[in-house]
Design a protein around this motif. Structure first.
Motif, PDB file in Angstrom:
ATOM      1  N   THR A  87      -3.160 -31.487  -9.289  1.00  0.00           N
ATOM      2  CA  THR A  87      -4.546 -31.506  -9.023  1.00  0.00           C
ATOM      3  C   THR A  87      -5.209 -31.010  -8.034  1.00  0.00           C
ATOM      4  N   ASP A  88      -6.453 -31.194  -7.967  1.00  0.00           N
ATOM      5  CA  ASP A  88      -7.248 -30.484  -6.811  1.00  0.00           C
ATOM      6  C   ASP A  88      -6.741 -30.890  -5.610  1.00  0.00           C
ATOM      7  N   GLU A  89      -6.262 -32.031  -5.483  1.00  0.00           N
ATOM      8  CA  GLU A  89      -5.942 -32.566  -4.092  1.00  0.00           C
ATOM      9  C   GLU A  89      -4.168 -32.101  -3.769  1.00  0.00           C
ATOM     10  N   GLY A  90      -3.568 -31.531  -5.006  1.00  0.00           N
ATOM     11  CA  GLY A  90      -2.192 -31.278  -4.435  1.00  0.00           C
ATOM     12  C   GLY A  90      -1.448 -31.603  -5.895  1.00  0.00           C
ATOM     13  N   ARG A  91      -0.284 -32.245  -5.633  1.00  0.00           N
ATOM     14  CA  ARG A  91       0.654 -32.574  -6.607  1.00  0.00           C
ATOM     15  C   ARG A  91       0.803 -34.233  -6.609  1.00  0.00           C
ATOM     16  N   GLU A  92       0.304 -34.611  -7.827  1.00  0.00           N
ATOM     17  CA  GLU A  92       0.427 -36.132  -7.995  1.00  0.00           C
ATOM     18  C   GLU A  92       1.507 -36.668  -8.584  1.00  0.00           C
ATOM     19  N   ILE A  93       2.354 -37.476  -7.951  1.00  0.00           N
ATOM     20  CA  ILE A  93       3.526 -38.138  -8.552  1.00  0.00           C
ATOM     21  C   ILE A  93       3.300 -39.516  -8.929  1.00  0.00           C
ATOM     22  N   VAL A  94       3.614 -40.070 -10.069  1.00  0.00           N
ATOM     23  CA  VAL A  94       3.345 -41.407 -10.515  1.00  0.00           C
ATOM     24  C   VAL A  94       4.766 -41.889 -11.064  1.00  0.00           C
ATOM     25  N   VAL A  95       5.068 -43.132 -10.676  1.00  0.00           N
ATOM     26  CA  VAL A  95       6.496 -43.796 -11.031  1.00  0.00           C
ATOM     27  C   VAL A  95       6.049 -45.094 -11.539  1.00  0.00           C
ATOM     28  N   PRO A  96       6.446 -45.484 -12.827  1.00  0.00           N
ATOM     29  CA  PRO A  96       5.982 -46.775 -13.365  1.00  0.00           C
ATOM     30  C   PRO A  96       7.247 -47.668 -13.074  1.00  0.00           C
ATOM     31  N   VAL A  97       6.952 -49.043 -12.931  1.00  0.00           N
ATOM     32  CA  VAL A  97       8.018 -50.096 -12.405  1.00  0.00           C
ATOM     33  C   VAL A  97       7.733 -51.155 -13.347  1.00  0.00           C
ATOM     34  N   VAL A  98       8.580 -51.558 -14.119  1.00  0.00           N
ATOM     35  CA  VAL A  98       8.656 -52.829 -15.124  1.00  0.00           C
ATOM     36  C   VAL A  98       9.163 -53.895 -14.373  1.00  0.00           C
ATOM     37  N   SER A  99       8.199 -54.837 -14.419  1.00  0.00           N
ATOM     38  CA  SER A  99       8.642 -56.353 -13.765  1.00  0.00           C
ATOM     39  C   SER A  99       8.298 -57.252 -14.626  1.00  0.00           C
ATOM     40  N   ALA A 100       8.598 -58.491 -14.247  1.00  0.00           N
ATOM     41  CA  ALA A 100       8.137 -59.777 -15.162  1.00  0.00           C
ATOM     42  C   ALA A 100       6.844 -60.024 -15.146  1.00  0.00           C
ATOM     43  N   GLY A 101       5.797 -59.517 -14.243  1.00  0.00           N
ATOM     44  CA  GLY A 101       4.580 -59.495 -14.105  1.00  0.00           C
ATOM     45  C   GLY A 101       3.948 -58.435 -14.904  1.00  0.00           C
ATOM     46  N   GLY A 102       4.642 -57.585 -15.364  1.00  0.00           N
ATOM     47  CA  GLY A 102       3.952 -56.363 -16.209  1.00  0.00           C
ATOM     48  C   GLY A 102       4.398 -55.206 -15.454  1.00  0.00           C
ATOM     49  N   VAL A 103       3.653 -53.963 -15.926  1.00  0.00           N
ATOM     50  CA  VAL A 103       4.032 -52.700 -15.175  1.00  0.00           C
ATOM     51  C   VAL A 103       3.180 -52.362 -14.108  1.00  0.00           C
ATOM     52  N   TYR A 104       4.067 -51.987 -13.087  1.00  0.00           N
ATOM     53  CA  TYR A 104       3.445 -51.451 -11.906  1.00  0.00           C
ATOM     54  C   TYR A 104       3.430 -49.837 -11.760  1.00  0.00           C
ATOM     55  N   VAL A 105       2.582 -49.370 -11.429  1.00  0.00           N
ATOM     56  CA  VAL A 105       2.702 -47.860 -11.199  1.00  0.00           C
ATOM     57  C   VAL A 105       2.611 -47.505  -9.693  1.00  0.00           C
ATOM     58  N   VAL A 106       3.309 -46.678  -9.130  1.00  0.00           N
ATOM     59  CA  VAL A 106       3.387 -46.313  -7.836  1.00  0.00           C
ATOM     60  C   VAL A 106       2.888 -44.784  -7.909  1.00  0.00           C
ATOM     61  N   ARG A 107       2.102 -44.325  -7.046  1.00  0.00           N
ATOM     62  CA  ARG A 107       1.356 -43.063  -7.129  1.00  0.00           C
ATOM     63  C   ARG A 107       1.132 -42.615  -5.700  1.00  0.00           C
ATOM     64  N   THR A 108       1.758 -41.536  -5.690  1.00  0.00           N
ATOM     65  CA  THR A 108       1.253 -40.543  -4.347  1.00  0.00           C
ATOM     66  C   THR A 108       0.700 -39.299  -4.532  1.00  0.00           C
ATOM     67  N   VAL A 109       0.338 -38.692  -3.588  1.00  0.00           N
ATOM     68  CA  VAL A 109      -0.106 -37.296  -3.842  1.00  0.00           C
ATOM     69  C   VAL A 109       0.496 -36.262  -2.548  1.00  0.00           C
ATOM     70  N   VAL A 110       1.068 -35.176  -2.817  1.00  0.00           N
ATOM     71  CA  VAL A 110       1.465 -34.491  -2.003  1.00  0.00           C
ATOM     72  C   VAL A 110       0.461 -33.477  -1.598  1.00  0.00           C
ATOM     73  N   PRO A 111      -0.109 -33.276  -0.754  1.00  0.00           N
ATOM     74  CA  PRO A 111      -1.084 -32.114  -0.385  1.00  0.00           C
ATOM     75  C   PRO A 111      -0.653 -30.700  -0.488  1.00  0.00           C
ATOM     76  N   ASP A 112      -1.539 -29.810  -0.836  1.00  0.00           N
ATOM     77  CA  ASP A 112      -1.124 -28.303  -0.648  1.00  0.00           C
ATOM     78  C   ASP A 112      -0.428 -27.735   0.420  1.00  0.00           C
ATOM     79  N   GLU A 113      -0.958 -28.384   1.593  1.00  0.00           N
ATOM     80  CA  GLU A 113      -0.453 -27.926   2.735  1.00  0.00           C
ATOM     81  C   GLU A 113       1.169 -28.333   2.938  1.00  0.00           C
ATOM     82  N   GLU A 114       1.369 -29.323   2.488  1.00  0.00           N
ATOM     83  CA  GLU A 114       2.551 -29.991   2.628  1.00  0.00           C
ATOM     84  C   GLU A 114       3.552 -29.027   1.551  1.00  0.00           C
ATOM     85  N   LEU A 115       2.964 -28.842   0.522  1.00  0.00           N
ATOM     86  CA  LEU A 115       3.612 -27.985  -0.690  1.00  0.00           C
ATOM     87  C   LEU A 115       4.182 -26.558  -0.029  1.00  0.00           C
TER      88      LEU A 115
END
Length: 421
Positions: free
Chosen positions: A103-131
């Motif tokens: 993305t424009d912000e850097g590298r977007e990483i998404v990880v879905p987690v299935v639980s009893a209450g539904g699907v949670y999605v964990v999202r983080t962004v790695v900036p270009d400086e970090e890359l």
């Protein structure tokens, strides 16, 4: 040659370094990106076990991470870093697959987690400086290493080229010395085997030339001994003549032959490069006076234009006299009695002199200017003697037709740097 060899090694070294350093630089950047993404996955994996099991600790775990982390529950507000629900988050929840997008912000990483209450999605962004962290420094190190290798290659190439070129330059200097008749010059065998063989061959050639010249000088010197007996007999015959004038004339001719032979021997034994000079006006005046006596006997008119003062030229007197005698001898030998001829001596612009001999005869026969060629049964060496004398004096010989018909030979003698001797 030394510069070309150095440039060749530099170009080859640069090509090799480019072939290795460019892929290595790309690999360094890829490794840096993979390391940053791996670190981000590690952060996400510390949060995944808390979803659905320990909701109280989830918010604290999200806020204490080095990267901005957002947890998108099936319903409700976002936990952690405030962020909008991106298409990647929606797609991950629908497909229940983890992935990373740029993305424009850097590298977007998404990880879905299935639980009893539904699907949670964990999202983080790695900036270009970090890359790209550490990539610039690594590239500078690689560039410095490449420059150091190129400089090292240039130093080694220059050293090798100098070791190769120095013996060749020595061979060239020795060959020029041999061309200047310094036959004692020798090359020191050095460098590669092929160059050492050339140096040995050149030294052998110089020695062989010395041997041949020595043999030639000795053969010329033997000429005096072979001619001594007939010259002695000729003098005895001259002394027996009743007419004193005739006796003196023949004795003078015999003495002239003796002087000519002696001059040839001295010239052969003279060391190469050792030149003398003379007064051209005095020499030409003396030889014209000598040939004028024969001209009176054959009814030939003599035209002469000689400078009143001295005219120094860089040629020994005997060689100049021999050249003029050869030209005048050709006039007497190849033109009928009564044919007029002229001798002109004038200063040459810039120094030296110009000697011209012309006649009113039939002119030069075909091939007369070629060494050894003659149309009247002679040796054909007269013009060649004059030519060699002119070239030895730094000038040249020009032969052709005289303005009024007949033959004309012009000898240009170079600038004199020595006092007349």
């Amino acid at each position: 040659m030394r510069r070309r060899l150095t440039l060749l090694v530099a170009a080859t070294t640069c090509l090799v370094l480019i072939a290795f350093l460019v892929p290595l630089a790309l690999l360094v950047r890829q490794v840096a990106e993979d390391r940053a993404v791996s670190r981000a996955h590690g952060v996400v994996q510390t949060i995944v076990p808390l979803i659905g099991t320990e909701p109280d600790r989830l918010e604290l775990a999200v806020e204490g991470q080095p990267l901005p982390v957002s947890v998108f529950p099936p319903a409700g507000e976002v936990i952690g870093e405030e962020a909008r629900r991106t298409p990647a988050v929606t797609l991950a929840a629908a497909r229940r697959e983890s992935f990373a997008v740029a993305t424009d912000e850097g590298r977007e990483i998404v990880v879905p987690v299935v639980s009893a209450g539904g699907v949670y999605v964990v999202r983080t962004v790695v900036p270009d400086e970090e890359l790209n962290r550490g990539v610039t420094r690594s590239w500078l190190v690689l560039a410095g290493l490449g420059a150091a290798l190129v400089l090292l290659g240039l130093v080694v190439a220059d050293r090798l080229a100098r070791n190769l070129v120095a013996p060749i330059a020595d061979l060239s200097a020795v060959s020029h010395r041999l061309a200047r008749a310094e036959l004692s010059a020798r090359a020191a065998p050095a460098g590669p085997r092929e160059i050492r063989e050339v140096a040995t061959a050149l030294n052998h050639l110089a020695g062989r030339i010395q041997d041949l010249l020595r043999e030639e000088r000795e053969q010329v010197a033997d000429l005096s001994h072979r001619l001594r007996t007939p010259l002695t007999a000729l003098r005895l015959e001259a002394e027996s003549l009743r007419d004193p004038a005739e006796a003196d004339r023949i004795a003078a001719a015999a003495d002239g032959v003796q002087r000519a032979v002696t001059a040839v021997i001295e010239q052969a034994r003279r060391r190469g490069g050792e030149r003398r000079s003379c007064d051209a006006a005095a020499v030409v005046r003396d030889r014209v006076a000598f040939w004028s006596v024969l001209a009176e006997d054959t009814d030939r008119r003599v035209r002469r234009e000689l400078p009143p003062g001295p005219l120094p030229v860089p040629i020994p007197a005997d060689e100049l006299a021999a050249a003029l005698d050869a030209l005048l001898g050709n006039v007497f030998a190849h033109t009928p009695d009564g044919t007029a001829f002229g001798v002109t001596l004038a200063p040459r612009p810039g120094g030296g002199a110009v000697l011209t001999v012309d006649d009113d005869g039939p002119g030069f026969p075909p091939d007369a200017l070629r060494r050894g060629a003659s149309g009247s049964g002679s040796t054909g060496l007269g013009l060649d003697i004059a030519r060699r004398a002119a070239e030895a004096a730094g000038g040249a010989l020009h032969a052709g037709a005289a303005p009024g018909g007949g033959a004309s030979v012009r000898i240009e003698l170079g600038v004199n740097a020595l006092p007349p001797g």
